[in-house]
Design an enzyme around this catalytic site. Structure first.
Site, PDB file in Angstrom:
ATOM      1  N   THR A 269     -39.567  67.517   4.725  1.00  0.00           N
ATOM      2  CA  THR A 269     -39.811  66.060   4.673  1.00  0.00           C
ATOM      3  C   THR A 269     -40.486  65.525   5.932  1.00  0.00           C
ATOM      4  OG1 THR A 269     -37.619  65.494   5.579  1.00  0.00           O
ATOM      5  CG2 THR A 269     -37.797  65.714   3.165  1.00  0.00           C
TER       6      THR A 269
ATOM      7  N   ILE B 276     -41.031  59.442   5.119  1.00  0.00           N
ATOM      8  CA  ILE B 276     -40.454  58.911   3.859  1.00  0.00           C
ATOM      9  C   ILE B 276     -39.613  60.023   3.237  1.00  0.00           C
ATOM     10  CG2 ILE B 276     -42.200  57.139   3.385  1.00  0.00           C
ATOM     11  CD1 ILE B 276     -43.630  59.195   1.581  1.00  0.00           C
ATOM     12  N   HIS B 277     -38.607  60.455   4.007  1.00  0.00           N
ATOM     13  CA  HIS B 277     -37.785  61.609   3.618  1.00  0.00           C
ATOM     14  C   HIS B 277     -37.326  61.533   2.161  1.00  0.00           C
ATOM     15  CE1 HIS B 277     -37.491  62.683   7.885  1.00  0.00           C
ATOM     16  NE2 HIS B 277     -37.176  61.437   8.142  1.00  0.00           N
ATOM     17  N   ASP B 278     -36.790  60.382   1.765  1.00  0.00           N
ATOM     18  CA  ASP B 278     -36.185  60.272   0.433  1.00  0.00           C
ATOM     19  C   ASP B 278     -37.228  60.280  -0.675  1.00  0.00           C
ATOM     20  OD1 ASP B 278     -33.644  58.025   1.737  1.00  0.00           O
ATOM     21  OD2 ASP B 278     -33.729  60.207   1.666  1.00  0.00           O
TER      22      ASP B 278
END
Ligand code: RIB
Ligand code: CA
Length: 313
Positions: free
Chosen positions: A192, A238-240
């Protein structure tokens, strides 16, 4: 047939972006959005989930779960990055939710009513998933898959030298889920962290006249500022949203089967995700781990998804 998903979130800007994308993706049927404490307190996370659903007003509203405090409390939060309220300081007003059902009960209800067909996309600490599995020991065999954003395989942590934020917030719950007998996918920082959205993002957002466009233009500028101030980065992770893409666009990711666990003690190592790569591993708890990503194609998917979110009106 749209894939049934539960999004377990601690909004958080990147959680909010993932929600925008998921709620407008025709490939997904978001049956529930369950709040969990992490970036912000459980109470604030619950308010943020409700605010996001009210502001985006998707054609079909998902069930909402209310977060509660982990047994050992929360050692840290994400407000320096995500703002005092977790959504860039927007302080969105929300109608008070009556009869708030606890997140772990919503997860249990959904999995019981739709066995073997629901994916949990866990984008925050694993408190709710662990509690649901603890209160109903059959649940791990009833969930289709648990996809978790968190951990680090070869790279460093982001909240400590050793630990990623979601795992660090509630390591006991993370260990319980890692050790549970369900099909798991982990999307770690190694992957990520490679996806950084720059200011071009603002030229691609839905029109300000749309609900999604207005919402994103409110929450995004503050997080770009905090990334510059905190990390000297001219862009944001924007890991998620990347973890969501691992679910919707799995072909854009390389994965490996690994056996992993979570450190729950240690002054320096609490929350670290440990993988047993010995020739004959002793750990028992296997999972699919994302180890590579087509960065540009994932970014293109995110932009396409945000544009689609704008079509709601
Ligand atoms: O380490 C990144 C993760 O921690 C993301 O899910 C972010 O929203 C925070 O929860
Ligand atoms: Ca999150």
């Amino acid at each position: 047939m749209a894939r049934k998903v539960i999004l377990d979130v601690d909004p958080g800007i990147d959680d909010a972006i993932a929600l925008c994308l998921a709620l407008s993706d025709p490939r997904l049927d978001v049956v529930a959005v369950t709040a969990v404490g992490g970036n912000v307190s459980p109470e604030q996370a619950t308010r943020n989930v409700q605010a996001i659903i009210e502001l985006l007003d998707p054609p079909r509203w998902p069930r909402i779960g209310a977060a509660s405090m982990p047994d050992d409390g929360l050692p840290v939060d994400g407000r320096r990055v995500h703002g005092p309220d977790g959504l860039g300081g927007a302080n969105f007003a929300v109608a008070e939710l009556h009869h708030r059902r606890p997140s772990e009960k919503v997860i249990s209800d959904v999995l019981r009513s739709d066995p073997d067909s629901v994916t949990i996309l866990a984008l925050g600490p694993l408190t709710n998933v662990a509690r649901a599995f603890q209160r109903d020991p059959e649940l791990p065999s009833l969930v289709g898959r648990v996809v978790m954003m968190g951990g680090a395989v070869r790279g460093p942590g982001n909240i400590t030298a050793a630990a990623e934020f979601n795992m660090y917030c509630d390591p006991q719950s993370a260990r319980a889920v890692f050790r549970s007998r369900c099909t798991k996918t982990l999307v770690p920082l190694d992957v990520t962290n490679q996806v950084v959205m720059t200011y071009d993002l603002f030229h691609e957002l839905p029109a300000e006249s749309t609900r999604a466009g207005k919402f994103l233009r409110t929450i995004l500028p503050p997080v770009f500022r905090s990334y510059r101030q905190e990390f000297g980065l001219e862009g944001i992770h924007i890991h998620d949203a990347v973890a969501l893409a691992a679910l919707t666009d799995a072909e854009l990711f390389a994965t490996e089967e690994m056996v992993g666990d979570v450190e729950t003690k240690g002054e320096l190592t609490t929350g670290a995700t440990i993988f047993d790569r010995r020739r004959v591993p002793v750990f028992q708890h296997n999972m699919e781990v994302a180890v590579g990503v087509d960065i540009e194609k994932v970014k293109a998917q995110v932009m396409r998804g945000l544009e689609r979110a704008g079509r709601w009106g």
